[in-house]
Design a protein around this motif. Structure first.
Motif, PDB file in Angstrom:
ATOM      1  N   PRO A  69      -1.655   2.215  -3.447  1.00 54.09           N
ATOM      2  CA  PRO A  69      -2.518   2.790  -2.410  1.00 54.09           C
ATOM      3  C   PRO A  69      -3.987   2.561  -2.732  1.00 54.09           C
ATOM      4  O   PRO A  69      -4.409   2.620  -3.885  1.00 54.09           O
ATOM      5  CB  PRO A  69      -2.174   4.290  -2.472  1.00 54.09           C
ATOM      6  CG  PRO A  69      -1.602   4.507  -3.841  1.00 54.09           C
ATOM      7  CD  PRO A  69      -0.890   3.243  -4.185  1.00 54.09           C
TER       8      PRO A  69
ATOM      9  N   TYR B  10      -3.977  -1.990  -1.091  1.00 56.76           N
ATOM     10  CA  TYR B  10      -3.461  -2.522   0.164  1.00 56.76           C
ATOM     11  C   TYR B  10      -3.444  -1.390   1.181  1.00 56.76           C
ATOM     12  O   TYR B  10      -3.189  -0.238   0.830  1.00 56.76           O
ATOM     13  CB  TYR B  10      -2.034  -3.065  -0.003  1.00 56.76           C
ATOM     14  CG  TYR B  10      -1.911  -4.234  -0.951  1.00 56.76           C
ATOM     15  CD1 TYR B  10      -2.169  -5.525  -0.525  1.00 56.76           C
ATOM     16  CD2 TYR B  10      -1.526  -4.037  -2.276  1.00 56.76           C
ATOM     17  CE1 TYR B  10      -2.048  -6.599  -1.391  1.00 56.76           C
ATOM     18  CE2 TYR B  10      -1.403  -5.118  -3.150  1.00 56.76           C
ATOM     19  CZ  TYR B  10      -1.670  -6.390  -2.702  1.00 56.76           C
ATOM     20  OH  TYR B  10      -1.562  -7.445  -3.560  1.00 56.76           O
ATOM     21  N   GLN B  11      -3.683  -1.720   2.444  1.00 58.78           N
ATOM     22  CA  GLN B  11      -3.583  -0.739   3.510  1.00 58.78           C
ATOM     23  C   GLN B  11      -2.108  -0.442   3.811  1.00 58.78           C
ATOM     24  O   GLN B  11      -1.220  -1.246   3.494  1.00 58.78           O
ATOM     25  CB  GLN B  11      -4.279  -1.252   4.769  1.00 58.78           C
ATOM     26  CG  GLN B  11      -5.771  -1.495   4.587  1.00 58.78           C
ATOM     27  CD  GLN B  11      -6.525  -0.249   4.193  1.00 58.78           C
ATOM     28  OE1 GLN B  11      -6.366   0.802   4.795  1.00 58.78           O
ATOM     29  NE2 GLN B  11      -7.360  -0.371   3.155  1.00 58.78           N
TER      30      GLN B  11
ATOM     31  N   GLY C 250       0.805  -1.203   0.000  1.00 62.82           N
ATOM     32  CA  GLY C 250       0.000   0.000   0.000  1.00 62.82           C
ATOM     33  C   GLY C 250       0.839   1.254   0.000  1.00 62.82           C
ATOM     34  O   GLY C 250       0.544   2.236  -0.684  1.00 62.82           O
ATOM     35  N   LYS C 251       1.891   1.233   0.779  1.00 66.00           N
ATOM     36  CA  LYS C 251       2.830   2.355   0.844  1.00 66.00           C
ATOM     37  C   LYS C 251       4.223   1.786   1.057  1.00 66.00           C
ATOM     38  O   LYS C 251       4.421   0.944   1.930  1.00 66.00           O
ATOM     39  CB  LYS C 251       2.479   3.311   1.985  1.00 66.00           C
ATOM     40  CG  LYS C 251       3.446   4.496   2.118  1.00 66.00           C
ATOM     41  CD  LYS C 251       2.998   5.445   3.204  1.00 66.00           C
ATOM     42  CE  LYS C 251       4.022   6.545   3.445  1.00 66.00           C
ATOM     43  NZ  LYS C 251       4.335   7.314   2.215  1.00 66.00           N
TER      44      LYS C 251
END
Length: 350
Positions: free
Chosen positions: A140, A143-144, A106-107
């Motif tokens: 983003p 996924y968290q 995600g990040k």
């Protein structure tokens, strides 16, 4: 707006590649051409083969990643990723040559993902293959933050005359089991449900949770530490055993589906394997799962490896040699059954 406003940091991605460059280079074999950063990884086939056959495999780690992310420990799942692929390729008799990974998150968190890649590099070194390249995708909204997923891809090589395809297996061959290093990377969704529904915590110590199951065998670990143990990589000792003269007729990697699903996959036509279920001691972690989750014997064997990570089929006269060889390499080995006439099945286990 730019890409960063959408949650994707291109500069961070470039910095991450620079950060892992030395890890990747540490796995290189002489056949690797070029370095990290091209559109494709290049690898020259090793010499000495008359009829080389390339064997490929791909896999992931599954929901074991959830445990790693909850515990914020990411140094072992990369080993799992490599192991799941190279052990599969090994069953054909192939030597893994190179490996590629796909990492989606995600990040992009540099410290976290560097640990993951360090584990992948460690697994590649254990298997003797090069980490030839990979892909990191920052996604983003998909996924968290803090979440990531992994996929791996491996290519190996074997001389065509030495490739194992089931045709070498003979009635009377003996199944030699090589011990697993725990649960490996299968059945973790059931494990997570048992832990959650039972009110347990990943930080619980076994000596408090299950004192009746000889917690000394679990090394004073917590539940989380036990289930994060990486999958054992069998490549080097098995290939070395063949080179030393051990006659291996078939091999099976015991993954999802356990012994009932995986062991018959290495058999020839009209063959089955008769198993002695009392021929090995099931590790206490599996006993705990069965008790804590009320899991039936059949479901346990069809979900988990039950202490067996890899199986070799060898002639009866080489059983003692095989067991002694792997025990000398610190891998517990034991005869668990023999090949009989049948219809591609497992007999006697349940």
């Amino acid at each position: 707006m730019d890409y960063r406003d959408a949650g994707v940091d291109v500069e961070a991605g470039r910095a991450f590649v620079d950060r892992i460059r030395n890890l990747v280079h540490s796995t290189f074999r002489p056949e690797v051409i070029g370095g990290l950063g091209g559109f494709g990884g290049c690898f020259q086939l090793p010499g000495g083969y008359r009829e080389p056959v390339l064997v490929s495999g791909t896999d992931g780690v599954g929901t074991k990643l959830k445990i790693a992310q909850v515990l914020n420990r990411h140094d072992t799942v990369g080993i799992d990723l490599v192991a799941m692929c190279v052990n599969d390729v090994l069953t054909s008799g192939a030597e893994p040559l190179f490996f590629l990974d796909y990492l989606a998150t995600g990040k992009l968190e540099k410290e976290q993902l560097t640990e993951v890649v360090a584990g992948i590099a460690s697994g590649c070194k254990q298997a003797g293959c090069a980490l030839l390249g990979g892909e990191t995708a920052e996604m983003p909204g998909f996924y968290q933050v803090g979440e990531y997923d992994l996929a791996g891809f491996c290519v190996g090589i074997v001389e065509k005359s030495q490739m194992l395809d089931g045709s070498q297996v003979q009635i009377g061959d003996v199944a030699i089991a090589l011990a697993s290093a725990g649960i490996h990377s299968n059945g973790l969704s059931l494990v997570r449900k048992i832990v959650s529904d039972g009110g347990f915590s990943w930080s619980d110590a076994w000596r408090q949770v299950a004192p009746h199951l000889r917690p000394e065998l679990l090394g004073g670990e917590t539940i989380g530490e036990t289930f994060l143990k990486p999958t054992r990589i069998y490549v080097k000792p098995v290939l070395a055993a063949r080179q030393a003269g051990l006659e291996i007729h078939g091999m099976a990697h015991i993954t999802g589906g356990g012994l009932p699903e995986n062991l018959p996959r290495c058999l020839g036509t009209g063959q089955a394997i008769k198993i002695d279920p009392n021929s090995w001691a099931i590790p206490p972690v599996f006993q705990w799962l069965a008790e804590a989750g009320g899991v039936s014997k059949e479901a346990m064997y069809n979900t988990f490896n039950m202490g067996i990570g890899f199986v070799l089929l060898v002639p009866p006269q080489q059983v003692e040699q095989a067991i002694s060889y792997f025990q000398s390499h610190d891998i517990a080995a034991f005869a668990i059954g023999e090949v009989i006439s049948g219809s591609n099945s497992l007999v006697g286990l349940l």
